[in-house]
Design an enzyme around this catalytic site. Structure first.
Site, PDB file in Angstrom:
ATOM      1  N   HIS A   1       0.836  -1.210   0.000  1.00 46.76           N
ATOM      2  CA  HIS A   1       0.000   0.000   0.000  1.00 46.76           C
ATOM      3  C   HIS A   1       0.871   1.261   0.000  1.00 46.76           C
ATOM      4  O   HIS A   1       0.714   2.144  -0.856  1.00 46.76           O
ATOM      5  CB  HIS A   1      -0.911  -0.017   1.234  1.00 46.76           C
ATOM      6  CG  HIS A   1      -1.803   1.176   1.366  1.00 46.76           C
ATOM      7  ND1 HIS A   1      -3.131   1.157   1.041  1.00 46.76           N
ATOM      8  CD2 HIS A   1      -1.554   2.445   1.795  1.00 46.76           C
ATOM      9  CE1 HIS A   1      -3.669   2.343   1.251  1.00 46.76           C
ATOM     10  NE2 HIS A   1      -2.732   3.142   1.716  1.00 46.76           N
ATOM     11  N   GLU A   2       1.780   1.338   0.967  1.00 43.31           N
ATOM     12  CA  GLU A   2       2.631   2.533   1.049  1.00 43.31           C
ATOM     13  C   GLU A   2       3.570   2.630  -0.156  1.00 43.31           C
ATOM     14  O   GLU A   2       3.896   3.730  -0.615  1.00 43.31           O
ATOM     15  CB  GLU A   2       3.427   2.528   2.361  1.00 43.31           C
ATOM     16  CG  GLU A   2       2.577   2.525   3.618  1.00 43.31           C
ATOM     17  CD  GLU A   2       1.537   3.644   3.652  1.00 43.31           C
ATOM     18  OE1 GLU A   2       1.755   4.702   3.037  1.00 43.31           O
ATOM     19  OE2 GLU A   2       0.482   3.435   4.281  1.00 43.31           O
TER      20      GLU A   2
ATOM     21  N   HIS B   1       1.761   4.434  -2.870  1.00 38.17           N
ATOM     22  CA  HIS B   1       1.882   5.887  -2.705  1.00 38.17           C
ATOM     23  C   HIS B   1       3.251   6.365  -3.184  1.00 38.17           C
ATOM     24  O   HIS B   1       3.370   7.397  -3.858  1.00 38.17           O
ATOM     25  CB  HIS B   1       1.719   6.262  -1.228  1.00 38.17           C
ATOM     26  CG  HIS B   1       0.312   6.295  -0.738  1.00 38.17           C
ATOM     27  ND1 HIS B   1      -0.702   6.959  -1.388  1.00 38.17           N
ATOM     28  CD2 HIS B   1      -0.253   5.759   0.377  1.00 38.17           C
ATOM     29  CE1 HIS B   1      -1.832   6.835  -0.700  1.00 38.17           C
ATOM     30  NE2 HIS B   1      -1.580   6.106   0.375  1.00 38.17           N
TER      31      HIS B   1
ATOM     32  N   HIS C   1       3.560   6.716  -6.838  1.00 34.09           N
ATOM     33  CA  HIS C   1       2.868   7.928  -7.300  1.00 34.09           C
ATOM     34  C   HIS C   1       3.836   9.117  -7.278  1.00 34.09           C
ATOM     35  O   HIS C   1       3.855   9.945  -8.204  1.00 34.09           O
ATOM     36  CB  HIS C   1       1.663   8.193  -6.396  1.00 34.09           C
ATOM     37  CG  HIS C   1       0.569   8.984  -7.040  1.00 34.09           C
ATOM     38  ND1 HIS C   1      -0.594   9.306  -6.385  1.00 34.09           N
ATOM     39  CD2 HIS C   1       0.447   9.538  -8.272  1.00 34.09           C
ATOM     40  CE1 HIS C   1      -1.380   9.996  -7.186  1.00 34.09           C
ATOM     41  NE2 HIS C   1      -0.765  10.158  -8.327  1.00 34.09           N
TER      42      HIS C   1
END
Length: 674
Positions: free
Chosen positions: A466-467, A470, A473
Site C-alpha cells: 500500500h505505502e 503511494h 505515485h
C-alpha cells in the site's frame, strides 16, 4: 552558527544532510527561509510588468523552494524521529508557518495580480497544465481568504494559527499516551496463546527497559498480535482499554477539549469563507463534491455490508460460547476472528510469517514496479539518513536517475504509530531541468530479533505494498509544477495508487515468486497460497462497517453535528451507533486518538479510503482482463500516475480505463454481491 539548511547541501542528489543536522538548526533556518520566500513574493508583487502567467503564477510556484525542503524535513522528523526538543520546536514553528502561509494568501497586491491573470489570460496560449495551475492558484486564494474584508482576514489568520498549534498538540498527546503505557507480564502462564516470535520480541522489549519478564505496548507490532493471540481475556481487555482511552483520560494529554476546539475553529473558518460547514469547504475540491453525496455513498455501502457483518460476528459469538463467553466484546474480536479463520481456512497468520521476511517482501514490491514501469532500485550507502535503521535506494529508469526512496520500517519511541508515505522533496521542472523527488516510506513492523529477520504478517505485506503504491505515485511524477505533481491530487483520488498495489498480494503467480521460508528457502506451499486467496474476503463485512463508522464520525464532526453540551464519547457513540457490532465499553472513544482527521489530512475525507476502493477494484479488474503485468495496460496506468494533479481525476481515470469506474467491481471483490 554554521547551518546546513542555509547552504548548498553538497550531498548526492542534493539529499538532506542529516548527518550534520541538529534540532537547533531548524528554527533559525526556517525563520530565515521564510524571510527569503517573502522577498521572492515581494518581487512578484512589485514587478512593473503587467501580470501574466510566467511572471505571476509560475513565479509563485518557484518561490520558497528551500523553505519547502526545510519544513518538510522538520515535520517528517517530528513524525518519524521526534524528541522533546523537536516537539517543542513544532509547537513554536507550526503557528509561524501558518502565519507565513496566511501572509501569502492574504496579500492583496499578490491576489490582484493572480486575479488579473485569471480573468484576462488567453487560455489557448497556455498548456493544459498551466490552465490547471492557474485555476488552482486562484481558487487557493479565494479558499484561503483573499476575498475577505481586512477585519475578516485577521480573524482567519488567528484561526489558522490556533489550528496549527492544536493539531500539533493533538498528535503529540497521542504519541505521549502511546509511549507511556506498558503491559508488564512476569507470570509466564499469562502468555498462553502467544506465538514464540511475539514472546521473544516482548522479552527483548522488557530487557531494553531493564525489566524481568515480558513487555507489551500500544505500538502496532506489539498490540495487534497480543489482541489476536493472547488467551488471557482480562489482559486483552486491559490492553484494549489502554488503546481505546488514549488522550481520553483526565491528565495533561487529554484531547477532548482539543477535538472540540479544532471542530469549532474549522467550522468558524468555513463559515467565514462562505461555506455552510467545514465538509462543504473541503469537498468543493474533491471527486465527491458534497456532504450529501458522501453520506449517500457511505450509507449505501453500509446497507450492503451490515447484513454480512452481523453474520460474521454471529459466527464469532458461537465460537466464543464454546469458551463460556456469553457476550462477545470488542477486545474479543481479533482473538476469535483469528480462531475462526484458522478453523475455516486452516490458515494461521503466524505460521505464514516465516515466508514473508521483510527484505524479501520489499524485493517483491521492487520486482512489481520493475515489471510494470521499468524501474530499478539500487541500494545507496552514501546518502545521509536521520536514523541508522533508515535505508536509501536510488530509483533508476532506463539507467537514468528517477528518485530517491528512503525506507524506515521499525517502531521507536520517537515515531508515531501507523504507516505512511511522505517526501523530503517533490518533483518539478525548472529552466528545462528535471528536479527529481526524494520519497520516504515509514512503517512500524516488528524489528529483527537475534538471527531472525523482521517477519511480516500477511496484512503487513499488504501494508508495505500500500505505502509502496503511494511512493510510486511520487517516484513516477512527471509534471512541470510541484503543486500538481505526484500525490498532489484530489484527496479521494490519492488512495487509488496505494490500494491498487495491494491487489498484487492476492495474485497466486506473483505470491509464488517471493513467498519463501527465510531459513530453508522453501516456497510457500500451494495449499497455503490457495488459502490466502480464499480468505481474502474474510471478515470483509466487519471491516467495511468499521471503516464506514470512521467515515460517518468524520462527517458528523465536520457537518456541524457536535454541540457544546454533548461529551465527546457520547457524541461518537451516538454517531456510529448503526455501525457498532459489539456492546459498548464505557469510557472509551476513538475520537481523541483519531489522528487521521485531527492531525492528518483526512478531515471530511476519511470516506476517501472506501471511495478509492471503488476506483482500485475497477482499475485492477482491467489488469485482470488484460494480464496483471500487461505492458499496454501498465503504460496507461503509468501515465495516470505520472500526471499527478495536472488533469481532473475523473478525466484521468477515463483516459486510463475508457469509462467511468463501476462500483460493482468493489462489491464483487468484497463478496458483498454475487
Amino acid at each position: 552558527m554554521d547551518n546546513p539548511l542555509l547552504k548548498p547541501f553538497g550531498t548526492p542528489f542534493d539529499s538532506v544532510p542529516f548527518e550534520s543536522l541538529k534540532p537547533e538548526h531548524f528554527k533559525p533556518a526556517i525563520l530565515q527561509l521564510i524571510e527569503e520566500a517573502k522577498q521572492e513574493i515581494d518581487a512578484i508583487v512589485s514587478n512593473a510588468a503587467p501580470p501574466d502567467f510566467a511572471n505571476t503564477i509560475a513565479a509563485m510556484e518557484y518561490a520558497g523552494k528551500r523553505l519547502n525542503v526545510a519544513s518538510a524535513t522538520f515535520f517528517n522528523l517530528d513524525a518519524a524521529e521526534t524528541n522533546d526538543d523537536i516537539q517543542q520546536l513544532a509547537q513554536e514553528l507550526s503557528p509561524v508557518l501558518a502565519a507565513y502561509s496566511n501572509d501569502i494568501m492574504l496579500n492583496s497586491g499578490l491576489f490582484q495580480r493572480v486575479k488579473q491573470v485569471h480573468d484576462e489570460a488567453d487560455e489557448s496560449t497556455l498548456t493544459p497544465e498551466e490552465v490547471r495551475l492557474l485555476d488552482k492558484t486562484y481558487k487557493s486564494f479565494a479558499r484561503n481568504g483573499a476575498l475577505l474584508s481586512a477585519e475578516d482576514k485577521e480573524k482567519l489568520r488567528e484561526i489558522d494559527q490556533q489550528l496549527a498549534t492544536l493539531t500539533m498538540k493533538f498528535s503529540q498527546h497521542v504519541l505521549q499516551e502511546t509511549n507511556a503505557y506498558q503491559l508488564h507480564i512476569q507470570d509466564q502462564a499469562q502468555l498462553a496463546g502467544l506465538p514464540d516470535s511475539i514472546v521473544a520480541a516482548a522479552k527483548s522489549d522488557a530487557e531494553k527497559r531493564g525489566l524481568d519478564g515480558w513487555v507489551f505496548t500500544l505500538h502496532f507490532p506489539s498490540f495487534v498480535p497480543f489482541m489476536k493471540y493472547a488467551a488471557n481475556r482480562d489482559l486483552r481487555r486491559e490492553l484494549y482499554l489502554a488503546s481505546a482511552t488514549r488522550a481520553l483520560k483526565p491528565n495533561e494529554y487529554n484531547n477532548e477539549g482539543i477535538v472540540r476546539d479544532i471542530v469549532t475553529l474549522r467550522d468558524r473558518r468555513a463559515k467565514l469563507l462562505g461555506f455552510g460547514t467545514h465538509a462543504d469547504f473541503v469537498l468543493q475540491e474533491r471527486m465527491a463534491s458534497s456532504p450529501a453525496l458522501v453520506l449517500d455513498f457511505l450509507q449505501d455501502l453500509l446497507q450492503k455490508a451490515k447484513p454480512r457483518a452481523l453474520q460474521e460476528v454471529a459466527k464469532l459469538q458461537a465460537l466464543a460460547e464454546t469458551d463460556g463467553i456469553s457476550s462477545l466484546m470488542p477486545y474479543d474480536h481479533a482473538y476469535y476472528a483469528e480462531k475462526l479463520r484458522e478453523a475455516t481456512f486452516k490458515l494461521s497468520e503466524e505460521a505464514l510469517k516465516p515466508y514473508f521476511p521483510l527484505p524479501q517482501v520489499l524485493e517483491a514490491a521492487f520486482d512489481a514496479a520493475s515489471r510494470l514501469y521499468g524501474l530499478v532500485f539500487e541500494l545507496r550507502t552514501d546518502i545521509p539518513t536521520y536514523h541508522p535503521e533508515v535505508t536509501v535506494y536510488e530509483v533508476l529508469e532506463n539507467g537514468l536517475h528517477k528518485a530517491l526512496l528512503y525506507t524506515d520500517w521499525h517502531p521507536r519511541e520517537g515515531k508515531r504509530a501507523g504507516a505512511w508515505m511522505t517526501a523530503f522533496r517533490g518533483q518539478w521542472k525548472e529552466n528545462g531541468q528535471q528536479v527529481r523527488p526524494h520519497i520516504s516510506i515509514v512503517c512500524n513492523f516488528a524489528r529483527p530479533v537475534g538471527e531472525v529477520p523482521s517477519l511480516l504478517t500477511f496484512s503487513e505485506v499488504t501494508t508495505l505494498f500500500h505505502e509502496f503504491g503511494h511512493a510510486l505515485h511520487g517516484i513516477l511524477a512527471d509534471t512541470t509544477f510541484e503543486s500538481l505533481s505526484g500525490t498532489n491530487v484530489y484527496w479521494d483520488f490519492v488512495e487509488l495508487p496505494s490500494q491498487f498495489m495491494e491487489n498484487y498480494c492476492y495474485e497466486k503467480d506473483f505470491l509464488r515468486s517471493f513467498a519463501r521460508h527465510y531459513q530453508t528457502g522453501d516456497p510457500l506451499p500451494e495449499q497455503e497460497i490457495d488459502k490466502i486467496v480464499a480468505a481474502a474476503n474474510f471478515m470483509e463485512g466487519y471491516q467495511t462497517v468499521r471503516q464506514l463508522g470512521f467515515g460517518l464520525l468524520d462527517m458528523a464532526y465536520h457537518t456541524g453535528k457536535l454541540d457544546n453540551d454533548t461529551p465527546i464519547e457520547r457524541f461518537e457513540k451516538d454517531t456510529v451507533r448503526d455501525t457498532l457490532l459489539y456492546p459498548d465499553v464505557p469510557g472509551t472513544a476513538q475520537s481523541t486518538s483519531f489522528s487521521h482527521i485531527f492531525a492528518g489530512g483526512y478531515s471530511a475525507g476519511y470516506y476517501s479510503y472506501k471511495w478509492a476502493e471503488v476506483l482500485d477494484a475497477d482499475a485492477f479488474s482491467y489488469f485482470k482482463e488484460t494480464g496483471i503485468f500487461n505492458p499496454e495496460t501498465a503504460a496507461k496506468f503509468k501515465a495516470l500516475l505520472s500526471s499527478g494533479g495536472t488533469i481532473d481525476p475523473m478525466t484521468l481515470y477515463i483516459q486510463f480505463r475508457g469509462r467511468k469506474p463501476a462500483p460493482d467491481a468493489l462489491l464483487k471483490r468484497a463478496g458483498l454481491v454475487e
